[in-house]
Design a protein around this motif. Structure first.
Motif, PDB file in Angstrom:
ATOM      1  N   ASP A  17     116.398  30.498   9.623  1.00  0.00           N
ATOM      2  CA  ASP A  17     116.037  31.160   8.374  1.00  0.00           C
ATOM      3  C   ASP A  17     114.668  30.697   7.898  1.00  0.00           C
ATOM      4  OD1 ASP A  17     119.423  30.657   7.054  1.00  0.00           O
ATOM      5  OD2 ASP A  17     118.651  32.065   8.561  1.00  0.00           O
ATOM      6  N   ALA A  18     114.046  31.529   7.076  1.00  0.00           N
ATOM      7  CA  ALA A  18     112.753  31.161   6.499  1.00  0.00           C
ATOM      8  C   ALA A  18     112.629  31.734   5.097  1.00  0.00           C
ATOM      9  CB  ALA A  18     111.610  31.681   7.367  1.00  0.00           C
ATOM     10  N   VAL A  19     111.818  31.069   4.292  1.00  0.00           N
ATOM     11  CA  VAL A  19     111.501  31.552   2.949  1.00  0.00           C
ATOM     12  C   VAL A  19     109.984  31.565   2.793  1.00  0.00           C
ATOM     13  CG1 VAL A  19     111.751  31.209   0.474  1.00  0.00           C
ATOM     14  CG2 VAL A  19     113.615  30.550   2.002  1.00  0.00           C
ATOM     15  N   ILE A  20     109.479  32.677   2.304  1.00  0.00           N
ATOM     16  CA  ILE A  20     108.042  32.799   2.030  1.00  0.00           C
ATOM     17  C   ILE A  20     107.888  33.018   0.535  1.00  0.00           C
ATOM     18  CG2 ILE A  20     105.947  34.121   2.456  1.00  0.00           C
ATOM     19  CD1 ILE A  20     107.220  34.988   5.141  1.00  0.00           C
ATOM     20  N   ASN A  21     107.011  32.240  -0.068  1.00  0.00           N
ATOM     21  CA  ASN A  21     106.828  32.301  -1.511  1.00  0.00           C
ATOM     22  C   ASN A  21     105.504  32.931  -1.894  1.00  0.00           C
ATOM     23  OD1 ASN A  21     109.282  30.786  -2.215  1.00  0.00           O
ATOM     24  ND2 ASN A  21     108.247  29.093  -1.184  1.00  0.00           N
ATOM     25  N   CYS A  22     105.524  33.550  -3.075  1.00  0.00           N
ATOM     26  CA  CYS A  22     104.338  34.244  -3.575  1.00  0.00           C
ATOM     27  C   CYS A  22     104.279  33.987  -5.072  1.00  0.00           C
ATOM     28  CB  CYS A  22     104.482  35.737  -3.289  1.00  0.00           C
ATOM     29  SG  CYS A  22     103.184  36.797  -3.953  1.00  0.00           S
ATOM     30  N   SER A  23     103.157  33.478  -5.552  1.00  0.00           N
ATOM     31  CA  SER A  23     103.061  33.209  -6.983  1.00  0.00           C
ATOM     32  C   SER A  23     101.738  33.711  -7.527  1.00  0.00           C
ATOM     33  CB  SER A  23     103.219  31.714  -7.271  1.00  0.00           C
ATOM     34  OG  SER A  23     102.167  30.997  -6.687  1.00  0.00           O
ATOM     35  N   SER A  24     101.781  34.107  -8.786  1.00  0.00           N
ATOM     36  CA  SER A  24     100.608  34.681  -9.430  1.00  0.00           C
ATOM     37  C   SER A  24     100.319  33.953 -10.726  1.00  0.00           C
ATOM     38  CB  SER A  24     100.862  36.166  -9.709  1.00  0.00           C
ATOM     39  OG  SER A  24      99.821  36.719 -10.485  1.00  0.00           O
ATOM     40  N   SER A  25      99.047  33.926 -11.098  1.00  0.00           N
ATOM     41  CA  SER A  25      98.665  33.313 -12.369  1.00  0.00           C
ATOM     42  C   SER A  25      98.715  34.341 -13.501  1.00  0.00           C
ATOM     43  CB  SER A  25      97.261  32.723 -12.260  1.00  0.00           C
ATOM     44  OG  SER A  25      96.342  33.741 -11.906  1.00  0.00           O
ATOM     45  N   LYS A  59     118.233  41.988   7.328  1.00  0.00           N
ATOM     46  CA  LYS A  59     118.496  40.586   6.975  1.00  0.00           C
ATOM     47  C   LYS A  59     117.308  39.995   6.252  1.00  0.00           C
ATOM     48  CE  LYS A  59     121.815  39.831  10.636  1.00  0.00           C
ATOM     49  NZ  LYS A  59     122.120  39.184  11.929  1.00  0.00           N
ATOM     50  N   ILE A  60     116.498  40.834   5.668  1.00  0.00           N
ATOM     51  CA  ILE A  60     115.350  40.389   4.904  1.00  0.00           C
ATOM     52  C   ILE A  60     115.592  40.797   3.457  1.00  0.00           C
ATOM     53  CG2 ILE A  60     112.863  40.583   4.614  1.00  0.00           C
ATOM     54  CD1 ILE A  60     112.692  41.382   7.564  1.00  0.00           C
ATOM     55  N   SER A  61     115.539  39.842   2.562  1.00  0.00           N
ATOM     56  CA  SER A  61     115.743  40.125   1.151  1.00  0.00           C
ATOM     57  C   SER A  61     114.676  39.427   0.346  1.00  0.00           C
ATOM     58  CB  SER A  61     117.142  39.682   0.708  1.00  0.00           C
ATOM     59  OG  SER A  61     117.282  38.285   0.900  1.00  0.00           O
ATOM     60  N   ALA A  62     114.578  39.781  -0.922  1.00  0.00           N
ATOM     61  CA  ALA A  62     113.551  39.184  -1.769  1.00  0.00           C
ATOM     62  C   ALA A  62     114.044  39.103  -3.188  1.00  0.00           C
ATOM     63  CB  ALA A  62     112.261  39.995  -1.701  1.00  0.00           C
ATOM     64  N   SER A  63     113.470  38.182  -3.930  1.00  0.00           N
ATOM     65  CA  SER A  63     113.763  38.034  -5.349  1.00  0.00           C
ATOM     66  C   SER A  63     112.457  38.007  -6.123  1.00  0.00           C
ATOM     67  CB  SER A  63     114.551  36.744  -5.597  1.00  0.00           C
ATOM     68  OG  SER A  63     113.765  35.622  -5.224  1.00  0.00           O
ATOM     69  N   PHE A  64     112.561  38.326  -7.411  1.00  0.00           N
ATOM     70  CA  PHE A  64     111.375  38.381  -8.274  1.00  0.00           C
ATOM     71  C   PHE A  64     111.716  37.691  -9.572  1.00  0.00           C
ATOM     72  CE2 PHE A  64     107.795  39.334 -10.493  1.00  0.00           C
ATOM     73  CZ  PHE A  64     107.635  40.598 -11.084  1.00  0.00           C
ATOM     74  N   ASN A  65     111.062  36.577  -9.841  1.00  0.00           N
ATOM     75  CA  ASN A  65     111.239  35.858 -11.089  1.00  0.00           C
ATOM     76  C   ASN A  65     110.043  36.188 -11.981  1.00  0.00           C
ATOM     77  OD1 ASN A  65     111.258  33.923 -13.198  1.00  0.00           O
ATOM     78  ND2 ASN A  65     112.462  32.525 -11.936  1.00  0.00           N
ATOM     79  N   GLU A  66     110.268  37.163 -12.853  1.00  0.00           N
ATOM     80  CA  GLU A  66     109.161  37.674 -13.677  1.00  0.00           C
ATOM     81  C   GLU A  66     108.598  36.594 -14.592  1.00  0.00           C
ATOM     82  OE1 GLU A  66     110.502  41.005 -15.841  1.00  0.00           O
ATOM     83  OE2 GLU A  66     108.559  41.449 -16.735  1.00  0.00           O
ATOM     84  N   LYS A  67     109.485  35.762 -15.105  1.00  0.00           N
ATOM     85  CA  LYS A  67     109.067  34.720 -16.042  1.00  0.00           C
ATOM     86  C   LYS A  67     108.127  33.729 -15.372  1.00  0.00           C
ATOM     87  CE  LYS A  67     111.544  32.593 -19.877  1.00  0.00           C
ATOM     88  NZ  LYS A  67     112.847  32.132 -20.364  1.00  0.00           N
ATOM     89  N   ALA A  77     118.712  34.537   9.781  1.00  0.00           N
ATOM     90  CA  ALA A  77     119.069  34.773  11.193  1.00  0.00           C
ATOM     91  C   ALA A  77     117.950  35.541  11.888  1.00  0.00           C
ATOM     92  CB  ALA A  77     120.386  35.543  11.280  1.00  0.00           C
ATOM     93  N   SER A  78     116.760  34.945  11.862  1.00  0.00           N
ATOM     94  CA  SER A  78     115.555  35.649  12.310  1.00  0.00           C
ATOM     95  C   SER A  78     115.684  36.163  13.740  1.00  0.00           C
ATOM     96  CB  SER A  78     114.341  34.730  12.186  1.00  0.00           C
ATOM     97  OG  SER A  78     114.550  33.549  12.917  1.00  0.00           O
ATOM     98  N   GLN A  79     115.062  37.314  13.953  1.00  0.00           N
ATOM     99  CA  GLN A  79     115.034  37.944  15.266  1.00  0.00           C
ATOM    100  C   GLN A  79     113.593  37.966  15.756  1.00  0.00           C
ATOM    101  OE1 GLN A  79     116.602  41.877  14.565  1.00  0.00           O
ATOM    102  NE2 GLN A  79     118.258  41.092  13.304  1.00  0.00           N
ATOM    103  N   LEU A  80     113.419  38.128  17.058  1.00  0.00           N
ATOM    104  CA  LEU A  80     112.069  38.168  17.630  1.00  0.00           C
ATOM    105  C   LEU A  80     111.216  39.240  16.964  1.00  0.00           C
ATOM    106  CD1 LEU A  80     112.863  37.716  21.439  1.00  0.00           C
ATOM    107  CD2 LEU A  80     111.924  36.008  19.868  1.00  0.00           C
ATOM    108  N   SER A  81     111.873  40.322  16.566  1.00  0.00           N
ATOM    109  CA  SER A  81     111.135  41.446  15.964  1.00  0.00           C
ATOM    110  C   SER A  81     110.579  41.111  14.581  1.00  0.00           C
ATOM    111  CB  SER A  81     112.046  42.677  15.851  1.00  0.00           C
ATOM    112  OG  SER A  81     113.150  42.382  15.002  1.00  0.00           O
TER     113      SER A  81
END
Lengths: 113, 114
Positions: A17-25, A59-67, A77-81
């Motif tokens: 599994d992996a998690v990628i994060n994205c944050s904005s100012s 099997k890819i999902s995302a969340s958004f924390n507006e605050k 369960a990552s796949q080669l694709s």
């Protein structure tokens, strides 16, 4: 104004599994996620519009924390694709007659068999 | 039928030359963009047009001049090419204007300036 993505690169074995994060100012109206394979165009994965919204795509999902002005992309369960570079794109809150997506610098994901 | 198509796919040219890239979308979208992706993969917005009208110009040098003859087409002309212009240029379209929906990207045009 460019969102910050982390990590810059991830190497996984198939099935991990992996998690990628994205944050904005800045306050955000929406967060977009795209995947780009080498030599190809970015391909849309999902848009998150509301604070706390979560979406799934296979099997890819995302969340958004507006605050916190943050979004995370979860790959299970990552796949080669799934290999490629993942970009988050953010759209600022507040009315604009011309909206635009500003992309982060990308996270390169490599999956090994 | 390709939704967003760009031509040419590859351009190799000398410094100082002028070149054009064409983009067409058959999705019926009102808004089209040019993005530049440099060697570090950074995707930077350049221009946006809505129904033939320029709505976003991200402080791009005057050597870059976009033109939209109709809402299905967006072209990019670059004068006096410089080494730093080498990049992949992506055209994209979306149905929104004040809110950006899914972006549909063209295959990209790889420009190499020698």
């Amino acid at each position: 104004q460019q969102p910050v993505q982390s990590p810059q690169a991830v190497i996984l074995r198939e099935g991990e599994d992996a998690v990628i994060n994205c944050s904005s100012s800045k306050a955000l109206y929406s967060v977009h996620w795209y995947r780009q394979k080498h030599g190809e165009a970015p391909v849309f994965l999902m848009i998150l519009l509301k604070g706390g919204e979560q979406k799934g795509h296979e099997k890819i999902s995302a969340s958004f924390n507006e605050k916190k002005q943050q979004s995370s992309l979860y790959l299970t369960a990552s796949q080669l694709s799934y290999s490629g570079t993942y970009f988050c794109g953010t759209e600022g809150a507040g009315y604009s007659s011309a909206s635009k997506i500003i992309f982060g610098s990308g996270t390169r994901l490599s999956i090994r068999p | 039928d390709t939704a967003v198509s760009q031509t040419p796919k590859y351009l190799v040219t000398q410094m100082g030359n002028d070149k054009s890239i064409k983009c067409e979308q058959n999705l019926g979208h009102d808004t089209m963009y040019w993005y530049k992706q440099d060697s570090k993969k950074f995707l930077k917005i350049m221009f946006s047009y809505n129904n033939k009208e320029l709505i976003i110009n991200e402080t791009v040098p005057n050597r870059f001049s976009p033109k939209s003859p109709d809402k299905a087409h967006l072209n990019l002309h670059i004068n006096s090419l410089e080494l730093g212009d080498s990049a992949v240029y992506f055209c994209a379209s979306t149905s929104g204007i004040s809110y950006t929906g899914e972006l549909f990207f063209g295959e990209g045009s790889r420009l190499t300036v020698l």
